[in-house]
Design an enzyme around this catalytic site. Sequence first.
Site, PDB file in Angstrom:
ATOM      1  N   ASN A   7     107.796  79.751  15.059  1.00  0.00           N
ATOM      2  CA  ASN A   7     108.419  78.394  14.328  1.00  0.00           C
ATOM      3  C   ASN A   7     110.175  78.404  14.405  1.00  0.00           C
ATOM      4  O   ASN A   7     110.558  79.231  13.563  1.00  0.00           O
ATOM      5  CB  ASN A   7     107.900  78.587  12.370  1.00  0.00           C
ATOM      6  CG  ASN A   7     108.431  77.968  11.634  1.00  0.00           C
ATOM      7  OD1 ASN A   7     109.345  76.885  11.953  1.00  0.00           O
ATOM      8  ND2 ASN A   7     106.886  76.912  10.665  1.00  0.00           N
ATOM      9  N   HIS A  10     114.006  75.703  11.504  1.00  0.00           N
ATOM     10  CA  HIS A  10     114.801  76.886  10.969  1.00  0.00           C
ATOM     11  C   HIS A  10     116.354  75.983  11.971  1.00  0.00           C
ATOM     12  O   HIS A  10     118.239  76.179  11.893  1.00  0.00           O
ATOM     13  CB  HIS A  10     115.341  78.008  10.030  1.00  0.00           C
ATOM     14  CG  HIS A  10     114.240  77.757   8.832  1.00  0.00           C
ATOM     15  ND1 HIS A  10     114.309  76.628   7.659  1.00  0.00           N
ATOM     16  CD2 HIS A  10     113.522  78.258   8.671  1.00  0.00           C
ATOM     17  CE1 HIS A  10     113.480  76.424   6.983  1.00  0.00           C
ATOM     18  NE2 HIS A  10     112.706  77.885   7.230  1.00  0.00           N
ATOM     19  N   HIS A  43     106.937  72.826  12.054  1.00  0.00           N
ATOM     20  CA  HIS A  43     106.362  71.917  10.006  1.00  0.00           C
ATOM     21  C   HIS A  43     107.183  70.618   9.845  1.00  0.00           C
ATOM     22  O   HIS A  43     108.044  70.612   9.372  1.00  0.00           O
ATOM     23  CB  HIS A  43     106.589  72.370   9.185  1.00  0.00           C
ATOM     24  CG  HIS A  43     106.116  71.871   7.896  1.00  0.00           C
ATOM     25  ND1 HIS A  43     106.415  72.606   6.975  1.00  0.00           N
ATOM     26  CD2 HIS A  43     105.421  71.178   7.533  1.00  0.00           C
ATOM     27  CE1 HIS A  43     105.429  72.402   5.797  1.00  0.00           C
ATOM     28  NE2 HIS A  43     104.736  71.457   6.177  1.00  0.00           N
ATOM     29  N   ARG A  45     107.650  67.507   7.827  1.00  0.00           N
ATOM     30  CA  ARG A  45     107.883  67.537   6.602  1.00  0.00           C
ATOM     31  C   ARG A  45     107.666  66.172   6.019  1.00  0.00           C
ATOM     32  O   ARG A  45     108.217  65.269   6.798  1.00  0.00           O
ATOM     33  CB  ARG A  45     108.947  68.264   5.558  1.00  0.00           C
ATOM     34  CG  ARG A  45     108.493  69.723   5.476  1.00  0.00           C
ATOM     35  CD  ARG A  45     109.230  70.358   4.905  1.00  0.00           C
ATOM     36  NE  ARG A  45     108.958  70.501   3.112  1.00  0.00           N
ATOM     37  CZ  ARG A  45     108.588  71.218   3.006  1.00  0.00           C
ATOM     38  NH1 ARG A  45     108.019  72.446   3.546  1.00  0.00           N
ATOM     39  NH2 ARG A  45     108.470  71.164   1.089  1.00  0.00           N
ATOM     40  N   ARG A  49     113.583  67.334   5.949  1.00  0.00           N
ATOM     41  CA  ARG A  49     114.447  67.636   6.239  1.00  0.00           C
ATOM     42  C   ARG A  49     114.191  68.950   7.603  1.00  0.00           C
ATOM     43  O   ARG A  49     116.039  69.193   7.181  1.00  0.00           O
ATOM     44  CB  ARG A  49     114.172  68.330   5.225  1.00  0.00           C
ATOM     45  CG  ARG A  49     113.155  70.368   4.901  1.00  0.00           C
ATOM     46  CD  ARG A  49     113.102  70.728   3.448  1.00  0.00           C
ATOM     47  NE  ARG A  49     112.650  70.062   2.785  1.00  0.00           N
ATOM     48  CZ  ARG A  49     111.668  71.140   1.594  1.00  0.00           C
ATOM     49  NH1 ARG A  49     111.921  71.981   1.655  1.00  0.00           N
ATOM     50  NH2 ARG A  49     111.478  70.032   0.516  1.00  0.00           N
ATOM     51  N   GLU A  70     102.617  72.124  12.420  1.00  0.00           N
ATOM     52  CA  GLU A  70     101.978  72.250  10.399  1.00  0.00           C
ATOM     53  C   GLU A  70     102.657  71.232   9.807  1.00  0.00           C
ATOM     54  O   GLU A  70     103.476  70.331   9.833  1.00  0.00           O
ATOM     55  CB  GLU A  70     102.877  73.032  10.013  1.00  0.00           C
ATOM     56  CG  GLU A  70     102.839  74.505  10.670  1.00  0.00           C
ATOM     57  CD  GLU A  70     103.702  75.653   9.808  1.00  0.00           C
ATOM     58  OE1 GLU A  70     104.938  74.984   8.857  1.00  0.00           O
ATOM     59  OE2 GLU A  70     103.535  77.024  10.817  1.00  0.00           O
ATOM     60  N   THR A 101     106.942  76.463   2.337  1.00  0.00           N
ATOM     61  CA  THR A 101     105.346  76.120   1.290  1.00  0.00           C
ATOM     62  C   THR A 101     105.221  77.476   0.475  1.00  0.00           C
ATOM     63  O   THR A 101     105.146  78.475   1.135  1.00  0.00           O
ATOM     64  CB  THR A 101     104.497  76.550   2.904  1.00  0.00           C
ATOM     65  OG1 THR A 101     105.222  75.340   4.218  1.00  0.00           O
ATOM     66  CG2 THR A 101     102.586  75.438   2.222  1.00  0.00           C
ATOM     67  N   GLU A 151      95.019  80.099   8.185  1.00  0.00           N
ATOM     68  CA  GLU A 151      95.925  81.059   8.199  1.00  0.00           C
ATOM     69  C   GLU A 151      96.281  81.793   7.328  1.00  0.00           C
ATOM     70  O   GLU A 151      96.490  81.684   5.904  1.00  0.00           O
ATOM     71  CB  GLU A 151      97.370  80.070   8.751  1.00  0.00           C
ATOM     72  CG  GLU A 151      98.932  81.727   9.181  1.00  0.00           C
ATOM     73  CD  GLU A 151      99.786  80.821   9.709  1.00  0.00           C
ATOM     74  OE1 GLU A 151      99.476  79.765  10.269  1.00  0.00           O
ATOM     75  OE2 GLU A 151     100.632  80.952   9.185  1.00  0.00           O
ATOM     76  N   HIS A 191     103.909  83.968   7.615  1.00  0.00           N
ATOM     77  CA  HIS A 191     104.830  83.281   6.024  1.00  0.00           C
ATOM     78  C   HIS A 191     105.528  84.345   5.631  1.00  0.00           C
ATOM     79  O   HIS A 191     105.422  85.104   4.498  1.00  0.00           O
ATOM     80  CB  HIS A 191     104.226  82.942   4.959  1.00  0.00           C
ATOM     81  CG  HIS A 191     104.567  81.769   4.185  1.00  0.00           C
ATOM     82  ND1 HIS A 191     105.799  82.266   3.401  1.00  0.00           N
ATOM     83  CD2 HIS A 191     105.234  80.431   4.844  1.00  0.00           C
ATOM     84  CE1 HIS A 191     107.366  81.020   3.076  1.00  0.00           C
ATOM     85  NE2 HIS A 191     106.588  79.864   3.907  1.00  0.00           N
TER      86      HIS A 191
HETATM   87  N1  PXP Z   1     102.975  79.655   8.689  1.00  0.00           N
HETATM   88  C1  PXP Z   1     102.697  78.878   7.695  1.00  0.00           C
HETATM   89  C2  PXP Z   1     101.474  77.909   7.955  1.00  0.00           C
HETATM   90  C3  PXP Z   1     104.005  78.225   7.065  1.00  0.00           C
HETATM   91  O1  PXP Z   1     104.013  76.957   6.113  1.00  0.00           O
HETATM   92  C4  PXP Z   1     105.419  78.802   7.668  1.00  0.00           C
HETATM   93  C5  PXP Z   1     106.501  78.133   6.979  1.00  0.00           C
HETATM   94  O2  PXP Z   1     106.949  76.830   7.764  1.00  0.00           O
HETATM   95  C6  PXP Z   1     105.358  79.722   8.250  1.00  0.00           C
HETATM   96  C7  PXP Z   1     103.960  80.207   9.311  1.00  0.00           C
HETATM   97  C8  PXP Z   1     106.718  80.487   9.041  1.00  0.00           C
HETATM   98  O3  PXP Z   1     106.765  81.285   7.924  1.00  0.00           O
HETATM   99  P1  PXP Z   1     108.154  82.001   8.184  1.00  0.00           P
HETATM  100  O4  PXP Z   1     109.346  80.787   8.190  1.00  0.00           O
HETATM  101  O5  PXP Z   1     108.296  82.824   6.603  1.00  0.00           O
HETATM  102  O6  PXP Z   1     108.356  83.563   9.096  1.00  0.00           O
END
Ligand code: PXP
Length: 237
Positions: A7, A10, A43, A45, A49, A70, A101, A151, A191
Amino acid sequence: MTRLGVNIDHVATVRQARGVAYPDPIAAASMVELSGADGIVCHLREDRRHIQDRDLRILKEIVQTQLNLEMAATEEMVRIAIATKPDIVTLVPEKREELTTEGGLDVVKSFRSLNKAIQRLHKENIPVSLFVDPDRNQIKASEGVEAEAIEIHTGHYCEAKTSTQADDELKRIFDAIGEASQRNLRIAAGHGLNYVNVRRIAEIKEIEELNIGHSIIARAVLVGLDRAVREMIALIR
Ligand code: PXP
């Protein structure tokens, strides 16, 4: 072998903090793929953001592995997904004020609206995964609502403060996987996973894919810092 989806939200968070053009999540996605990841996750949003509409459009063009979008199951996002056609959509709950999330979807409660969104995405041949807590009822409902995959939310396991708590959360995850593997659902998880807590989750053979973001980007900042400082010193001296 467990697949890794990275992901890149960030990377965009750092860019948005200054409103400049770097670091570009597009460049990050290409580097992540060169390093061997199996997919790119982002994601979009409602409040934009981090990932922007422009990012999603370009990611669709350049990602060569799998693009997992996402999003919340809102009218706006369903339209964007249909226009973009990512390889898979992961539906997540979304609250404006949350830091990230916070929990899984309540598939039982939102059965009708999720089913409607899923039908529309299926019409465009977009498979759908549902981000759910490790809960048998949510998993049964995920099959009922015709998602292809789930997931499993690993956040509670990752946040456990004691080893007993972690063991309890892991039990919930095992139980949920027991339910999902009897059903027509592919299983991913994610997550909060990091370099310490990932091991026990990665050992679960039924989990085909892990989606990890924050810890990888956070580590990249530290493992890349030495070189970044040296490069600036070379420039200014
Ligand atoms: N999976 C989902 C569905 C998420 O919403 C997120 C966060 O955007 C992640 C995985 C990744 O989570 P993390 O950034 O905590 O590794």
